[in-house]
Design a protein around this motif. Structure first.
Motif, mmCIF file in Angstrom:
data_model
loop_
_atom_site.group_PDB
_atom_site.id
_atom_site.type_symbol
_atom_site.label_atom_id
_atom_site.label_comp_id
_atom_site.label_asym_id
_atom_site.label_seq_id
_atom_site.Cartn_x
_atom_site.Cartn_y
_atom_site.Cartn_z
ATOM 1 N N MET A 1 -21.786 -77.230 -12.850
ATOM 2 C CA MET A 1 -22.010 -76.309 -11.467
ATOM 3 C C MET A 1 -23.510 -76.480 -10.801
ATOM 4 O O MET A 1 -24.207 -75.876 -11.486
ATOM 5 C CB MET A 1 -21.547 -74.694 -11.628
ATOM 6 C CG MET A 1 -21.841 -73.965 -10.709
ATOM 7 S SD MET A 1 -21.193 -72.175 -10.816
ATOM 8 C CE MET A 1 -21.872 -71.560 -12.331
ATOM 9 N N GLN A 2 -23.676 -76.918 -9.782
ATOM 10 C CA GLN A 2 -24.840 -77.006 -9.217
ATOM 11 C C GLN A 2 -25.245 -75.525 -8.458
ATOM 12 O O GLN A 2 -24.555 -75.129 -7.802
ATOM 13 C CB GLN A 2 -24.941 -78.048 -8.003
ATOM 14 C CG GLN A 2 -26.550 -78.081 -7.251
ATOM 15 C CD GLN A 2 -27.410 -78.505 -8.342
ATOM 16 O OE1 GLN A 2 -27.171 -79.377 -9.195
ATOM 17 N NE2 GLN A 2 -28.659 -78.132 -8.389
ATOM 18 N N ILE A 3 -26.490 -75.032 -8.886
ATOM 19 C CA ILE A 3 -27.008 -73.560 -8.486
ATOM 20 C C ILE A 3 -27.008 -73.549 -6.974
ATOM 21 O O ILE A 3 -27.854 -74.335 -6.567
ATOM 22 C CB ILE A 3 -27.884 -73.213 -9.441
ATOM 23 C CG1 ILE A 3 -27.341 -73.056 -10.965
ATOM 24 C CG2 ILE A 3 -28.233 -71.493 -8.982
ATOM 25 C CD1 ILE A 3 -26.119 -72.692 -11.095
ATOM 26 N N SER A 4 -26.723 -72.632 -6.260
ATOM 27 C CA SER A 4 -26.931 -72.620 -4.889
ATOM 28 C C SER A 4 -28.454 -72.544 -4.617
ATOM 29 O O SER A 4 -28.906 -72.702 -3.546
ATOM 30 C CB SER A 4 -26.078 -71.586 -4.205
ATOM 31 O OG SER A 4 -26.569 -70.263 -4.787
ATOM 32 N N ASN A 5 -29.321 -72.097 -5.501
ATOM 33 C CA ASN A 5 -30.550 -71.611 -5.279
ATOM 34 C C ASN A 5 -31.439 -73.055 -5.679
ATOM 35 O O ASN A 5 -32.731 -72.825 -5.645
ATOM 36 C CB ASN A 5 -31.076 -70.501 -5.808
ATOM 37 C CG ASN A 5 -30.920 -70.088 -7.245
ATOM 38 O OD1 ASN A 5 -30.495 -71.350 -7.996
ATOM 39 N ND2 ASN A 5 -30.986 -69.163 -7.624
ATOM 40 N N ILE A 134 -39.931 -72.903 -5.958
ATOM 41 C CA ILE A 134 -38.381 -73.103 -6.061
ATOM 42 C C ILE A 134 -37.899 -71.721 -6.420
ATOM 43 O O ILE A 134 -36.551 -71.437 -6.136
ATOM 44 C CB ILE A 134 -37.634 -74.179 -7.021
ATOM 45 C CG1 ILE A 134 -38.152 -73.754 -8.358
ATOM 46 C CG2 ILE A 134 -38.091 -75.509 -6.538
ATOM 47 C CD1 ILE A 134 -37.475 -75.050 -9.304
ATOM 48 N N LEU A 135 -38.496 -70.649 -7.292
ATOM 49 C CA LEU A 135 -38.065 -69.529 -7.380
ATOM 50 C C LEU A 135 -38.029 -68.467 -6.392
ATOM 51 O O LEU A 135 -37.235 -67.619 -6.395
ATOM 52 C CB LEU A 135 -38.816 -68.981 -8.696
ATOM 53 C CG LEU A 135 -38.414 -67.691 -9.261
ATOM 54 C CD1 LEU A 135 -37.054 -67.489 -9.866
ATOM 55 C CD2 LEU A 135 -39.519 -67.091 -10.528
ATOM 56 N N SER A 136 -38.965 -69.036 -5.564
ATOM 57 C CA SER A 136 -39.211 -67.624 -4.430
ATOM 58 C C SER A 136 -37.967 -67.432 -3.721
ATOM 59 O O SER A 136 -37.755 -66.146 -3.264
ATOM 60 C CB SER A 136 -40.316 -68.236 -3.458
ATOM 61 O OG SER A 136 -40.544 -67.407 -2.433
ATOM 62 N N PRO A 137 -37.292 -68.320 -3.386
ATOM 63 C CA PRO A 137 -36.015 -67.854 -2.499
ATOM 64 C C PRO A 137 -34.983 -66.785 -3.338
ATOM 65 O O PRO A 137 -34.192 -66.356 -2.614
ATOM 66 C CB PRO A 137 -35.338 -69.102 -2.068
ATOM 67 C CG PRO A 137 -36.168 -70.164 -2.265
ATOM 68 C CD PRO A 137 -37.048 -69.824 -3.266
ATOM 69 N N SER A 138 -35.129 -67.137 -4.644
ATOM 70 C CA SER A 138 -34.150 -66.267 -5.380
ATOM 71 C C SER A 138 -34.511 -64.973 -5.270
ATOM 72 O O SER A 138 -33.759 -63.727 -5.516
ATOM 73 C CB SER A 138 -34.070 -66.729 -6.749
ATOM 74 O OG SER A 138 -33.472 -67.894 -6.848
ATOM 75 N N ILE A 139 -35.770 -64.428 -5.010
ATOM 76 C CA ILE A 139 -36.461 -62.990 -5.201
ATOM 77 C C ILE A 139 -36.621 -62.388 -3.739
ATOM 78 O O ILE A 139 -37.782 -62.736 -3.214
ATOM 79 C CB ILE A 139 -37.690 -63.029 -5.988
ATOM 80 C CG1 ILE A 139 -37.224 -63.702 -7.280
ATOM 81 C CG2 ILE A 139 -38.161 -61.474 -6.225
ATOM 82 C CD1 ILE A 139 -38.462 -63.741 -8.414
ATOM 83 N N ALA A 204 -41.472 -73.637 -17.620
ATOM 84 C CA ALA A 204 -40.265 -73.403 -17.173
ATOM 85 C C ALA A 204 -39.915 -72.147 -16.271
ATOM 86 O O ALA A 204 -40.800 -71.099 -16.701
ATOM 87 C CB ALA A 204 -39.337 -73.452 -18.335
ATOM 88 N N ILE A 205 -39.053 -71.859 -15.618
ATOM 89 C CA ILE A 205 -38.700 -70.796 -14.928
ATOM 90 C C ILE A 205 -37.644 -70.134 -16.053
ATOM 91 O O ILE A 205 -36.924 -70.730 -16.755
ATOM 92 C CB ILE A 205 -38.013 -70.812 -13.588
ATOM 93 C CG1 ILE A 205 -38.623 -71.579 -12.877
ATOM 94 C CG2 ILE A 205 -37.287 -69.612 -13.299
ATOM 95 C CD1 ILE A 205 -38.042 -71.868 -11.391
#
Length: 250
Positions: A1-5, A134-139, A204-205
């Protein structure tokens, strides 16, 4: 499953914690561990009021600990010191079916007063700055400059369960970017300490999820109610992994 973020998580560990209102049978726990792992437990320590067991499975090590009314079922990597994970996020549903969803099947399981799901996810990145990008859009509640370092952000957005009336569910989430180190500390006779880095995993994130029921509420959950709650906690955890904090803002 490719993660949407854009984050294709790897699963580092899965944990189910249940606070039991009553006794468990250590021999039954040993049998359950063997059946679920499809292997003979490699370590077992049991008394009339406690149990600890470890068994190797196809996904990793399955651990069962029961003591003082607390039951922990943990699936983790066989070689965490090497940065190995147990599966890709695309296999999460399969892992839950094989391990987590079988907790309510423990014979003679006493009523459960509180339940928690812990899920640790990781995604390797070439640098901290790229990880933040790449983490920024998730928060959604925080602006992340790429110049940030030693990033750690923890938040809890509780909400009311869709499974049990008026039950508050805590959605505790910890995001971080950095390196995980395994350090050995030697204490000398004079009291001085010598630290040695044994391993240092790549940058890593990490996403650490602890989805749990309100500690003020005694659920008294039987196997059916427990199964429904576990499914709800799993859905919450995977939704957060898929779409980030936006899924928690209600």
């Amino acid at each position: 499953m490719q993660i949407s973020n854009g984050i294709n998580w790897q699963i580092e560990s899965i944990r189910i914690t249940a606070f039991i209102n009553g006794q468990l049978n250590p021999s039954i726990l040993e049998t359950w561990l063997a059946d679920v792992s499809e292997n003979t437990p490699s370590q077992v320590n049991k008394t009339p009021s406690s149990f600890t067991g470890i068994s190797r499975s196809m996904a990793g090590f399955l651990r069962v600990n029961w003591n003082a009314g607390r039951l922990d079922v943990i699936m983790s990597s066989q070689e965490p010191q090497l940065g190995h994970t147990i599966a890709a996020i695309s296999e999460a549903t399969s892992l839950f079916d094989r391990f987590v969803n079988r907790v309510p099947d423990i014979d003679e399981l006493a009523l459960v007063d509180r339940i928690a799901l812990g899920l640790v996810l990781t995604f390797q990145v070439p640098s901290e700055s790229y990880g933040l990008e790449i983490l920024s859009p998730s928060i959604v509640c925080l602006k992340l400059p790429q110049s940030a370092r030693d990033f750690l952000y923890r938040v809890n957005h509780p909400y009311i369960s869709h499974t049990v009336d008026n039950l508050l569910l805590n959605r505790l989430v910890t995001w971080s970017v950095g390196q995980v180190q395994l350090i050995q500390v030697q204490i000398n006779q004079d009291g001085s300490q010598v630290k040695q880095t044994i391993t240092e995993n790549p940058t890593a994130i990490r996403l650490e999820l602890d989805i749990n029921t309100d500690k003020k509420v005694q659920l008294g959950a039987d196997s059916e109610k427990l199964r429904n709650l576990l499914n709800e906690l799993k859905t919450i955890a995977l939704n957060i992994a898929n779409s980030g904090e936006v899924n928690m803002i209600e």
